[in-house]
Write an enzyme that holds these catalytic residues in place. Structure first.
Site, PDB file in Angstrom:
ATOM      1  N   HIS A  24       0.808  -1.231   0.000  1.00  0.00           N
ATOM      2  CA  HIS A  24       0.000   0.000   0.000  1.00  0.00           C
ATOM      3  C   HIS A  24       0.844   1.286   0.000  1.00  0.00           C
ATOM      4  O   HIS A  24       0.731   2.144   0.876  1.00  0.00           O
ATOM      5  CB  HIS A  24      -1.103   0.001   1.063  1.00  0.00           C
ATOM      6  CG  HIS A  24      -0.704  -0.209   2.504  1.00  0.00           C
ATOM      7  ND1 HIS A  24       0.233   0.552   3.136  1.00  0.00           N
ATOM      8  CD2 HIS A  24      -1.165  -1.078   3.428  1.00  0.00           C
ATOM      9  CE1 HIS A  24       0.325   0.163   4.401  1.00  0.00           C
ATOM     10  NE2 HIS A  24      -0.497  -0.823   4.589  1.00  0.00           N
ATOM     11  N   HIS A  78      -4.628  -9.986  13.987  1.00  0.00           N
ATOM     12  CA  HIS A  78      -4.712  -8.694  13.283  1.00  0.00           C
ATOM     13  C   HIS A  78      -5.590  -8.851  12.049  1.00  0.00           C
ATOM     14  O   HIS A  78      -5.445  -9.809  11.290  1.00  0.00           O
ATOM     15  CB  HIS A  78      -3.288  -8.278  12.911  1.00  0.00           C
ATOM     16  CG  HIS A  78      -3.165  -6.961  12.214  1.00  0.00           C
ATOM     17  ND1 HIS A  78      -4.062  -5.938  12.361  1.00  0.00           N
ATOM     18  CD2 HIS A  78      -2.208  -6.498  11.363  1.00  0.00           C
ATOM     19  CE1 HIS A  78      -3.669  -4.905  11.624  1.00  0.00           C
ATOM     20  NE2 HIS A  78      -2.552  -5.218  11.002  1.00  0.00           N
ATOM     21  N   GLU A  80      -5.904  -6.842   9.312  1.00  0.00           N
ATOM     22  CA  GLU A  80      -5.496  -6.334   7.988  1.00  0.00           C
ATOM     23  C   GLU A  80      -5.386  -7.526   7.019  1.00  0.00           C
ATOM     24  O   GLU A  80      -4.899  -8.607   7.378  1.00  0.00           O
ATOM     25  CB  GLU A  80      -4.174  -5.554   8.078  1.00  0.00           C
ATOM     26  CG  GLU A  80      -3.969  -4.714   6.827  1.00  0.00           C
ATOM     27  CD  GLU A  80      -2.895  -3.618   6.959  1.00  0.00           C
ATOM     28  OE1 GLU A  80      -2.199  -3.548   7.992  1.00  0.00           O
ATOM     29  OE2 GLU A  80      -2.768  -2.831   5.997  1.00  0.00           O
ATOM     30  N   ASP A  82      -3.534  -8.652   4.740  1.00  0.00           N
ATOM     31  CA  ASP A  82      -2.316  -9.443   4.482  1.00  0.00           C
ATOM     32  C   ASP A  82      -2.203 -10.614   5.448  1.00  0.00           C
ATOM     33  O   ASP A  82      -1.455 -11.561   5.192  1.00  0.00           O
ATOM     34  CB  ASP A  82      -1.052  -8.564   4.500  1.00  0.00           C
ATOM     35  CG  ASP A  82      -0.927  -7.685   5.727  1.00  0.00           C
ATOM     36  OD1 ASP A  82      -1.960  -7.218   6.237  1.00  0.00           O
ATOM     37  OD2 ASP A  82       0.216  -7.447   6.166  1.00  0.00           O
ATOM     38  N   HIS A 142      -0.935  -1.767  14.961  1.00  0.00           N
ATOM     39  CA  HIS A 142      -1.202  -0.432  14.479  1.00  0.00           C
ATOM     40  C   HIS A 142      -2.659  -0.239  14.041  1.00  0.00           C
ATOM     41  O   HIS A 142      -3.002   0.816  13.478  1.00  0.00           O
ATOM     42  CB  HIS A 142      -0.246  -0.100  13.313  1.00  0.00           C
ATOM     43  CG  HIS A 142      -0.514  -0.923  12.062  1.00  0.00           C
ATOM     44  ND1 HIS A 142      -0.809  -0.324  10.857  1.00  0.00           N
ATOM     45  CD2 HIS A 142      -0.579  -2.236  11.838  1.00  0.00           C
ATOM     46  CE1 HIS A 142      -1.003  -1.242   9.921  1.00  0.00           C
ATOM     47  NE2 HIS A 142      -0.871  -2.411  10.505  1.00  0.00           N
ATOM     48  N   ASP A 161       2.300  -7.419  13.460  1.00  0.00           N
ATOM     49  CA  ASP A 161       3.168  -6.508  12.699  1.00  0.00           C
ATOM     50  C   ASP A 161       4.354  -5.962  13.504  1.00  0.00           C
ATOM     51  O   ASP A 161       5.364  -5.556  12.914  1.00  0.00           O
ATOM     52  CB  ASP A 161       2.354  -5.317  12.199  1.00  0.00           C
ATOM     53  CG  ASP A 161       1.457  -5.667  11.018  1.00  0.00           C
ATOM     54  OD1 ASP A 161       1.712  -6.685  10.360  1.00  0.00           O
ATOM     55  OD2 ASP A 161       0.510  -4.915  10.761  1.00  0.00           O
ATOM     56  N   TYR A 189      10.401  -0.396   8.217  1.00  0.00           N
ATOM     57  CA  TYR A 189       9.056  -0.878   8.521  1.00  0.00           C
ATOM     58  C   TYR A 189       8.410   0.015   9.592  1.00  0.00           C
ATOM     59  O   TYR A 189       7.264   0.468   9.458  1.00  0.00           O
ATOM     60  CB  TYR A 189       9.112  -2.337   8.990  1.00  0.00           C
ATOM     61  CG  TYR A 189       7.751  -2.954   9.136  1.00  0.00           C
ATOM     62  CD1 TYR A 189       7.185  -3.662   8.086  1.00  0.00           C
ATOM     63  CD2 TYR A 189       7.018  -2.821  10.300  1.00  0.00           C
ATOM     64  CE1 TYR A 189       5.919  -4.210   8.198  1.00  0.00           C
ATOM     65  CE2 TYR A 189       5.760  -3.359  10.429  1.00  0.00           C
ATOM     66  CZ  TYR A 189       5.217  -4.067   9.375  1.00  0.00           C
ATOM     67  OH  TYR A 189       3.959  -4.595   9.493  1.00  0.00           O
ATOM     68  N   HIS A 220       5.852 -10.390   9.779  1.00  0.00           N
ATOM     69  CA  HIS A 220       6.557 -10.128   8.515  1.00  0.00           C
ATOM     70  C   HIS A 220       8.060 -10.319   8.716  1.00  0.00           C
ATOM     71  O   HIS A 220       8.643  -9.768   9.660  1.00  0.00           O
ATOM     72  CB  HIS A 220       6.340  -8.689   8.044  1.00  0.00           C
ATOM     73  CG  HIS A 220       4.934  -8.377   7.640  1.00  0.00           C
ATOM     74  ND1 HIS A 220       4.366  -8.870   6.494  1.00  0.00           N
ATOM     75  CD2 HIS A 220       3.987  -7.609   8.231  1.00  0.00           C
ATOM     76  CE1 HIS A 220       3.122  -8.415   6.392  1.00  0.00           C
ATOM     77  NE2 HIS A 220       2.865  -7.661   7.439  1.00  0.00           N
TER      78      HIS A 220
HETATM   79 FE1  FEO Z   1      -1.068  -4.389   9.505  1.00  0.00          FE
HETATM   80 FE2  FEO Z   1       0.910  -6.836   8.190  1.00  0.00          FE
HETATM   81  O1  FEO Z   1      -0.668  -5.880   8.456  1.00  0.00           O
END
Ligand code: FEO
Length: 392
Positions: A24, A78, A80, A82, A142, A161, A189, A220
């Site tokens: 993004h 989380h 999100e 991904d 986040h 994250d 990051y 990640h």
């Molecule tokens: Fe906030 Fe890796 O997604």
């Protein structure tokens, strides 16, 4: 596809995205990974899923350990996509219950209409045979739903994250990769994802500081096991918005005038013994610019005026940087114009809105910097360096 055992009966079953180059708007030249984990025991528990196109990797790696249909429980740390966009498909395959924070339940139901998910509370524990899983809410680290899961007896913190890096590797652990690359990607990051949430970082630190932490299994990149004592102090420093004697000078130029100004200012800062990083926007991507800003005590932005407004590339960078709020540092603005001006005012307002202190008047030059204009640039550079050294 193979899983990697990271602790006894605990497996990394994530996906490697070697070709991912944009997250993004965040350039990811080293790719990334979506880390999911499998705990095998009385119940087989999956922690998080992966980005939807990588579902087959997830299932392939789980299959190297157990039949995926034998997953009993899924924990979503989380929302999100991904990490969540394969959840519904895994649930349809396994029939497993999904647990998430209260905000996670809300978010997952908004994303995936048919998903069945139940809430857990902050501090709640569940047993899995001799093992205990504790849920630690980390709101706005986040997203509002964000949560850690702590595997108590093993000292493994599944930190979604937090502590992540967009770094794809065939290696899984911090002691197996180049430390300078790892720390650079972790900083990048943070600067591009976590930076607006310094207060939440500090609150989260208070929640985890007394835990026995043997492993930070981030969502990640590389898992931390030997260098936890390096990344956690960095998060504390960044969470407090601490900076060092460093200035980021960031500009774009139309007919070289703003470039000349940028170079004069940078030379003057350097002459005072302060580190400078000089970037022309467009030569360096937004995400790398933010990494350079992360520890910079001053951010100096230069823009030409185009049609009475800020130069488009500078506007793009300002929109990105303003949202990430690199606050509590010195901001300064310079630029060139032909007849009307107007760009510096826009940049000034944006830096102020990002939370920067703006102790200097904007430095504007008409057409081309003359000898006296170059002198004004050098004087501004010296003044910036003095403020940086004085830490105010
Ligand atoms: Fe906030 Fe890796 O997604």
């Amino acid at each position: 596809m193979e899983a990697v055992e990271i602790a006894k009966d605990v497996y990394w079953v994530g996906a490697l995205d070697w070709n991912g180059r944009n997250f993004h708007g965040f350039n990811t030249p080293r790719g990334t990974s979506y880390n999911a984990f499998l705990i095998v025991g009385e119940k087989n528990i999956l922690i998080d899923s992966v980005k939807y196109p990588f579902y087959d990797q997830l299932i392939g790696r789980i299959s190297s350990v157990i039949d995926p249909k034998k997953i009993d429980l899924i924990i979503s740390n989380h929302t999100e996509p991904d990490h969540s966009s394969s959840l519904l498909r895994v649930q349809q395959l396994t029939g497993a219950k999904i647990l998430a924070s209260r905000k996670g339940v809300e978010g997952l139901r908004l994303y995936y209409e048919d998903i069945k998910v139940e809430p857990v509370q902050d501090g709640q524990e569940i047993k899995n045979g001799s093992r205990t899983l504790r849920f630690i809410e980390t709101p706005f680290l986040h997203w509002p739903d964000s949560m850690f899961t702590y595997l108590v007896e093993d000292g493994v913190l599944f930190s979604m994250d937090a502590f992540g890096q967009h770094l794809c590797s065939s290696k899984r652990f911090d002691d197996e990769v180049d430390e300078s690359i790892l720390m650079f990607e972790a900083a990048k990051y943070y600067a591009n994802i976590i930076l607006p949430f310094g207060n939440q970082v500090l609150r989260t630190y208070d929640k985890i500081k007394d835990l026995d932490l043997k492993m930070l299994a981030t969502a990640h990149g590389i898992i931390w096991r030997k260098k936890i004592d390096k990344i956690v102090p960095k998060y504390l420093m960044w969470g407090k918005y601490e900076t060092r004697e460093k200035v980021a000078v960031i500009y774009d130029t139309m007919w070289n005038s703003t470039k000349i100004m940028a170079e004069e200012i940078s030379e003057a800062i350097t002459s005072q013994g302060v580190e400078v990083r000089l970037h022309r926007i467009g030569c360096t991507d937004r995400a790398t610019l933010m990494e350079d800003i992360l520890e910079a005590r001053a951010v100096v932005v230069g823009t030409p005026t185009l049609n009475t407004y800020v130069f488009p590339s500078v506007a793009d960078f300002m929109a990105y940087a303003r949202g990430l709020k690199p606050k509590d540092r010195i901001g300064a603005v310079f630029g060139s114009y032909g007849w009307g001006g107007g760009a510096c005012k826009v940049v000034h307002e944006n830096l102020e809105a990002a939370g920067m202190m703006m102790p200097f008047e904007d430095l504007e030059v008409r057409y081309v910097p003359k000898a006296e204009d170059r002198q004004r640039c050098r004087e501004l550079g010296v003044q910036i360096a003095k403020r940086v050294k004085a830490k105010d």
